[in-house]
Design a protein around this motif. Structure first.
Motif, mmCIF file in Angstrom:
data_model
loop_
_atom_site.group_PDB
_atom_site.id
_atom_site.type_symbol
_atom_site.label_atom_id
_atom_site.label_comp_id
_atom_site.label_asym_id
_atom_site.label_seq_id
_atom_site.Cartn_x
_atom_site.Cartn_y
_atom_site.Cartn_z
ATOM 1 N N THR A 171 -11.645 34.684 8.442
ATOM 2 C CA THR A 171 -12.054 35.403 7.228
ATOM 3 C C THR A 171 -12.782 34.468 6.254
ATOM 4 O O THR A 171 -13.811 34.845 5.673
ATOM 5 C CB THR A 171 -10.824 36.015 6.544
ATOM 6 O OG1 THR A 171 -10.116 36.838 7.482
ATOM 7 C CG2 THR A 171 -11.234 36.858 5.364
ATOM 8 N N SER A 172 -12.266 33.250 6.101
ATOM 9 C CA SER A 172 -12.908 32.290 5.194
ATOM 10 C C SER A 172 -14.303 31.918 5.685
ATOM 11 O O SER A 172 -15.247 31.832 4.887
ATOM 12 C CB SER A 172 -12.035 31.036 5.068
ATOM 13 O OG SER A 172 -10.749 31.369 4.576
ATOM 14 N N LEU A 173 -14.444 31.685 6.991
ATOM 15 C CA LEU A 173 -15.752 31.339 7.543
ATOM 16 C C LEU A 173 -16.754 32.482 7.364
ATOM 17 O O LEU A 173 -17.932 32.239 7.049
ATOM 18 C CB LEU A 173 -15.617 30.984 9.026
ATOM 19 C CG LEU A 173 -14.909 29.659 9.335
ATOM 20 C CD1 LEU A 173 -14.762 29.477 10.842
ATOM 21 C CD2 LEU A 173 -15.676 28.487 8.735
ATOM 22 N N ALA A 174 -16.289 33.717 7.567
ATOM 23 C CA ALA A 174 -17.188 34.866 7.383
ATOM 24 C C ALA A 174 -17.643 34.978 5.925
ATOM 25 O O ALA A 174 -18.829 35.227 5.649
ATOM 26 C CB ALA A 174 -16.485 36.143 7.826
ATOM 27 N N LEU A 176 -17.805 32.528 3.658
ATOM 28 C CA LEU A 176 -18.705 31.413 3.361
ATOM 29 C C LEU A 176 -20.076 31.616 3.989
ATOM 30 O O LEU A 176 -21.101 31.265 3.383
ATOM 31 C CB LEU A 176 -18.088 30.102 3.872
ATOM 32 C CG LEU A 176 -16.847 29.599 3.109
ATOM 33 C CD1 LEU A 176 -16.271 28.381 3.803
ATOM 34 C CD2 LEU A 176 -17.203 29.284 1.662
ATOM 35 N N PHE A 177 -20.107 32.202 5.184
ATOM 36 C CA PHE A 177 -21.384 32.432 5.854
ATOM 37 C C PHE A 177 -22.257 33.404 5.059
ATOM 38 O O PHE A 177 -23.455 33.159 4.853
ATOM 39 C CB PHE A 177 -21.144 32.973 7.261
ATOM 40 C CG PHE A 177 -22.400 33.318 8.003
ATOM 41 C CD1 PHE A 177 -23.168 32.328 8.595
ATOM 42 C CD2 PHE A 177 -22.828 34.641 8.100
ATOM 43 C CE1 PHE A 177 -24.342 32.648 9.274
ATOM 44 C CE2 PHE A 177 -23.991 34.966 8.769
ATOM 45 C CZ PHE A 177 -24.749 33.965 9.357
ATOM 46 N N PHE A 178 -21.671 34.499 4.595
ATOM 47 C CA PHE A 178 -22.450 35.476 3.831
ATOM 48 C C PHE A 178 -22.772 34.975 2.421
ATOM 49 O O PHE A 178 -23.775 35.388 1.842
ATOM 50 C CB PHE A 178 -21.697 36.799 3.756
ATOM 51 C CG PHE A 178 -21.706 37.567 5.052
ATOM 52 C CD1 PHE A 178 -22.868 38.160 5.521
ATOM 53 C CD2 PHE A 178 -20.549 37.682 5.814
ATOM 54 C CE1 PHE A 178 -22.884 38.867 6.716
ATOM 55 C CE2 PHE A 178 -20.552 38.380 7.011
ATOM 56 C CZ PHE A 178 -21.719 38.970 7.468
ATOM 57 N N ALA A 179 -21.944 34.077 1.898
ATOM 58 C CA ALA A 179 -22.191 33.566 0.549
ATOM 59 C C ALA A 179 -23.285 32.502 0.528
ATOM 60 O O ALA A 179 -24.015 32.369 -0.459
ATOM 61 C CB ALA A 179 -20.900 33.004 -0.044
ATOM 62 N N TYR A 180 -23.413 31.737 1.606
ATOM 63 C CA TYR A 180 -24.385 30.630 1.654
ATOM 64 C C TYR A 180 -25.367 30.812 2.806
ATOM 65 O O TYR A 180 -25.688 29.859 3.520
ATOM 66 C CB TYR A 180 -23.642 29.300 1.797
ATOM 67 C CG TYR A 180 -22.721 28.984 0.652
ATOM 68 C CD1 TYR A 180 -23.210 28.438 -0.527
ATOM 69 C CD2 TYR A 180 -21.359 29.242 0.744
ATOM 70 C CE1 TYR A 180 -22.365 28.150 -1.588
ATOM 71 C CE2 TYR A 180 -20.505 28.947 -0.313
ATOM 72 C CZ TYR A 180 -21.017 28.405 -1.469
ATOM 73 O OH TYR A 180 -20.169 28.124 -2.515
ATOM 74 N N THR A 181 -25.848 32.021 2.988
ATOM 75 C CA THR A 181 -26.757 32.302 4.095
ATOM 76 C C THR A 181 -28.052 31.495 4.000
ATOM 77 O O THR A 181 -28.521 30.929 5.003
ATOM 78 C CB THR A 181 -27.084 33.806 4.135
ATOM 79 O OG1 THR A 181 -25.866 34.550 4.246
ATOM 80 C CG2 THR A 181 -27.972 34.144 5.323
ATOM 81 N N ASP A 182 -28.632 31.421 2.814
ATOM 82 C CA ASP A 182 -29.909 30.705 2.652
ATOM 83 C C ASP A 182 -29.761 29.212 2.949
ATOM 84 O O ASP A 182 -30.599 28.617 3.648
ATOM 85 C CB ASP A 182 -30.440 30.903 1.231
ATOM 86 C CG ASP A 182 -30.786 32.355 0.945
ATOM 87 O OD1 ASP A 182 -31.055 33.086 1.930
ATOM 88 O OD2 ASP A 182 -30.762 32.757 -0.235
ATOM 89 N N LYS A 183 -28.707 28.606 2.441
ATOM 90 C CA LYS A 183 -28.493 27.183 2.698
ATOM 91 C C LYS A 183 -28.226 26.922 4.177
ATOM 92 O O LYS A 183 -28.698 25.918 4.739
ATOM 93 C CB LYS A 183 -27.321 26.674 1.856
ATOM 94 C CG LYS A 183 -27.596 26.662 0.355
ATOM 95 C CD LYS A 183 -26.419 26.080 -0.411
ATOM 96 C CE LYS A 183 -26.716 26.037 -1.903
ATOM 97 N NZ LYS A 183 -25.588 25.473 -2.689
#
Length: 311
Positions: A171-174, A176-183
């Motif tokens: 859940t945490s990885l998902a 973080l992935f959607f929160a920092y997609t551009d980076k």
């Protein structure tokens, strides 16, 4: 005039002998008056034998014991049902881990470090990821199976904690992935371009095979453009897997014979087109984990209840 004490004394009734009642009391009811039975008659009427008290006490104990026995039997039946359901669930979980581990070992044995695209993380290959994931899933399934069949509280709690940690990590990885997609996009493209310089070099068979398969299957060339290969070869050249029609040394031909689409964007578009399948897979994985957590905690509570009330 008041009557004197001497006058009043002539109307007094002399007391009756002990054990005898007045005449109107012996004659039964008279004009609505009932005789008072007296203390001895009342005691004789309401006093019950002492043995009846013990009989009632034993009957109460027997009834309570039967109720407790019935409740314990129902709790034991629920425990058995949850036990076999959890065992079947973890058996499937364990078998799935065996399958994942088998695929990872097969990839490592036949394809080398397949799908090693990152130069920063050379050990982050598909084979290694599958081996690690399969081993971890097998370990969790084994702990769950043994804890369920043995009704072991410690193993059940260990299974619950391990599965909860995996669920929280995913859940945490998902998030973080959607929160920092551009980076993540910028870092991934930069790292993939660095990995191109290892293409075709000794000891990087996995990376070479991975790029060849991706460019052939997705009909693309390079990370962001086919010109990414020019920096690798220091010439106007691309790998043969970039050619529209594969042939030996076709990458030395004119750019008109190469795929022009960037591989990073092509793969990203493919993932977006199959986002529904990816979402369904992720949702099913989360539901399976939540189901496992529910089974584990339910059985743990049932075991504790059975040990407490039915010991």
């Amino acid at each position: 005039m008041r009557r004197s004490s001497t006058d009043e004394s002539t109307y007094r009734r002399s007391p009756s002998p002990p054990g005898k009642e007045p005449g109107f009391a012996r004659c039964g009811p008279f004009f609505g008056l009932h005789a008072n039975p007296g203390p001895k008659a009342a005691q004789a009427r309401y006093t019950s034998p002492k043995g009846n008290k013990y009989v009632v006490f034993y009957l109460d104990l027997s009834f309570i014991f039967l109720l407790e026995l019935k409740r314990c039997s129902m709790a034991r039946g629920c425990l058995q049902g949850v036990k076999y359901l959890m065992f079947a669930f973890n058996l499937l979980f364990w078998l799935g881990g065996c399958g994942i581990l088998g695929v990872g070992i097969w990839l490592a044995a036949t394809q080398g470090n397949f799908a090693t695209l990152s130069s920063s993380f050379p050990s982050l290959s598909a084979a290694n990821l599958l081996i690690v994931a399969g081993t971890f899933v097998m370990a969790i399934g084994f702990v769950g199976c043994v804890g369920a069949i043995k009704e072991h509280k410690c193993l059940l709690l260990t299974f619950f904690v391990m599965l909860l940690l995996v669920f929280l990590l995913e859940t945490s990885l998902a998030i973080l992935f959607f929160a920092y997609t551009d980076k993540i996009d910028r870092y991934a493209q930069r790292d993939l371009k660095k990995g191109l310089h290892l293409y075709g070099t000794p000891g990087n068979v996995g990376l070479t095979n991975a790029w060849s398969i991706i460019q052939t299957d997705f009909r693309c060339c390079g990370v962001s453009n086919y010109t990414d290969w020019f920096e690798v070869y220091n010439a106007t050249r691309v790998p043969d897997s970039c050619c529209l029609e594969f042939s030996e040394s076709c990458g030395l031909h004119a750019p008109g014979t190469w795929w022009k689409a960037p591989c990073y964007e092509t793969v990203k578009v493919w993932l977006q087109e199959n986002l529904l399948a990816v979402g369904v897979f992720g949702l099913c994985t989360a539901l399976v984990q939540i189901l496992g957590l529910t089974f584990a905690m339910t059985m743990y509570c049932q075991v504790v209840k059975a040990d407490t009330y039915c010991a």
